[in-house]
Design a protein around this motif. Sequence first.
Motif, short mmCIF file in Angstrom:
data_model
loop_
_atom_site.label_atom_id
_atom_site.label_comp_id
_atom_site.label_asym_id
_atom_site.label_seq_id
_atom_site.Cartn_x
_atom_site.Cartn_y
_atom_site.Cartn_z
N LEU A 90 0.88 -1.11 -0.08
CA LEU A 90 0.08 0.02 -0.05
C LEU A 90 1.06 1.21 -0.05
O LEU A 90 1.73 1.60 1.14
N CYS A 91 0.79 1.96 -1.02
CA CYS A 91 1.83 3.25 -1.22
C CYS A 91 0.86 4.52 -0.80
O CYS A 91 -0.02 4.74 -1.67
N LEU A 92 1.13 4.98 0.33
CA LEU A 92 0.29 6.15 0.56
C LEU A 92 1.13 7.58 0.16
O LEU A 92 2.28 7.81 0.22
N ALA A 93 0.30 8.59 -0.46
CA ALA A 93 1.07 9.69 -0.92
C ALA A 93 0.91 10.53 0.38
O ALA A 93 0.13 10.92 1.17
N PHE A 94 2.33 10.89 0.54
CA PHE A 94 2.60 11.72 1.73
C PHE A 94 2.25 13.16 1.64
O PHE A 94 3.35 13.81 0.88
N ASN A 95 1.24 13.63 1.87
CA ASN A 95 0.95 15.09 1.66
C ASN A 95 0.59 15.78 2.97
O ASN A 95 0.71 15.21 3.79
N ARG A 96 -0.09 16.94 2.82
CA ARG A 96 -0.41 17.49 4.05
C ARG A 96 -1.45 16.89 4.59
O ARG A 96 -1.38 16.89 5.93
N ARG A 97 -2.43 16.58 4.20
CA ARG A 97 -3.56 15.78 4.84
C ARG A 97 -3.05 14.71 5.57
O ARG A 97 -3.69 14.23 6.71
N LEU A 98 -2.07 13.85 4.98
CA LEU A 98 -1.73 12.62 5.84
C LEU A 98 -0.78 13.19 6.90
O LEU A 98 -0.85 12.62 8.00
N ARG A 99 0.06 13.94 6.62
CA ARG A 99 0.95 14.62 7.67
C ARG A 99 0.24 15.26 8.83
O ARG A 99 0.64 15.07 10.11
N GLU A 100 -0.86 15.51 8.62
CA GLU A 100 -1.69 16.25 9.97
C GLU A 100 -2.68 15.30 10.50
O GLU A 100 -3.06 15.50 11.56
N LEU A 101 -2.65 14.02 10.09
CA LEU A 101 -3.22 12.85 10.87
C LEU A 101 -2.50 12.80 12.17
O LEU A 101 -1.35 12.62 12.25
N SER A 102 -3.30 12.44 13.19
CA SER A 102 -2.80 12.17 14.58
C SER A 102 -2.45 10.78 14.58
O SER A 102 -2.94 10.05 13.81
#
Length: 312
Positions: A90-102
């Motif tokens: 599973l390759c996840l795009a590391f972007n602002r949305r993912l970065r802000e997940l607790s």
Amino acid sequence: MQLVRGLHNLRPHHRGCVATIGNFDGVHRGHQAILARLRERAAELGVPSCVVIFEPQPREFFAPDTAPVRLTRLRDKLELLAAAGVDRVLCLAFNRRLRELSAAEFVNTVLVNGLGVQHLEVGDDFRFGCDRAGDFGFLQQAGLANGFTVEEAATVQLDGLRVSSTGVRNALGLADFTLAEALLGRPFQIAGRVLHGQKLGRQLGAPTANIQLKRKRVPLTGVYLVSIELDGQVWPGAANIGVRPSVKSDGLAHLEVHLLDYAGDLYGRHLGVTFHRKLRDEQRFASLDELKAAIAADIAAARASWPGNHFQ
């Protein structure tokens, strides 16, 4: 091996797996130990094994100019993971949305609701979530609350040296290819497709294969003794990797390889270049004649290194 790009591409049949999370840059022997345990646990539970990776890698997102140089591009990493017997990535795009997940949101979104993880293997230095607040202890508590188990992978050491991507980069920086191979579990290689270049090598008496790197920074610079396996035969050669300071440069890293005594057409082929020994640093020459003389000396050194000793 199946590649799933993004949470939005997960389907109900992807739920239920044994997973691990990380960059897996280089897929070195430490990573290989985690993957071996991943396969074992997946077989015990009768579910697929899944590796969760990020693109770009998190430090590349936060500081692209100073992030560690990659050992493997995404394509190479996927090939190595497939060779290690991984069922799914599973390759996840590391972007602002993912970065802000607790950390809690990451567990719920990715591990529980997304993958339905039954067991999780993590490295001993794994951190995740906004501000890297999640750690092994947090995952253990989350596992108890959500019905999955968590195991911390032990550090792999080689003669007292911790096996890590940083260790491999350091070995390459010192041109210690013996140590790099020991840490990786295989010789260090850079792969890419052969493109049409400036054809300058032909003018200099040494036609080269111009290999596309698709990255600004590489873990090596200089001139090296290399080999390429081509149609079942190993061809020795000399390679220059760097920004080519003696010619008009685009500022990007290039890999140019001269195969000794090879006269075929390599355009369009995807080649893997294995590095064995550093011949010299990359230099700026005052004239094409000086550059031509240096290339001739590099080729002579590569030719002298080949007979009977296999790069030793």
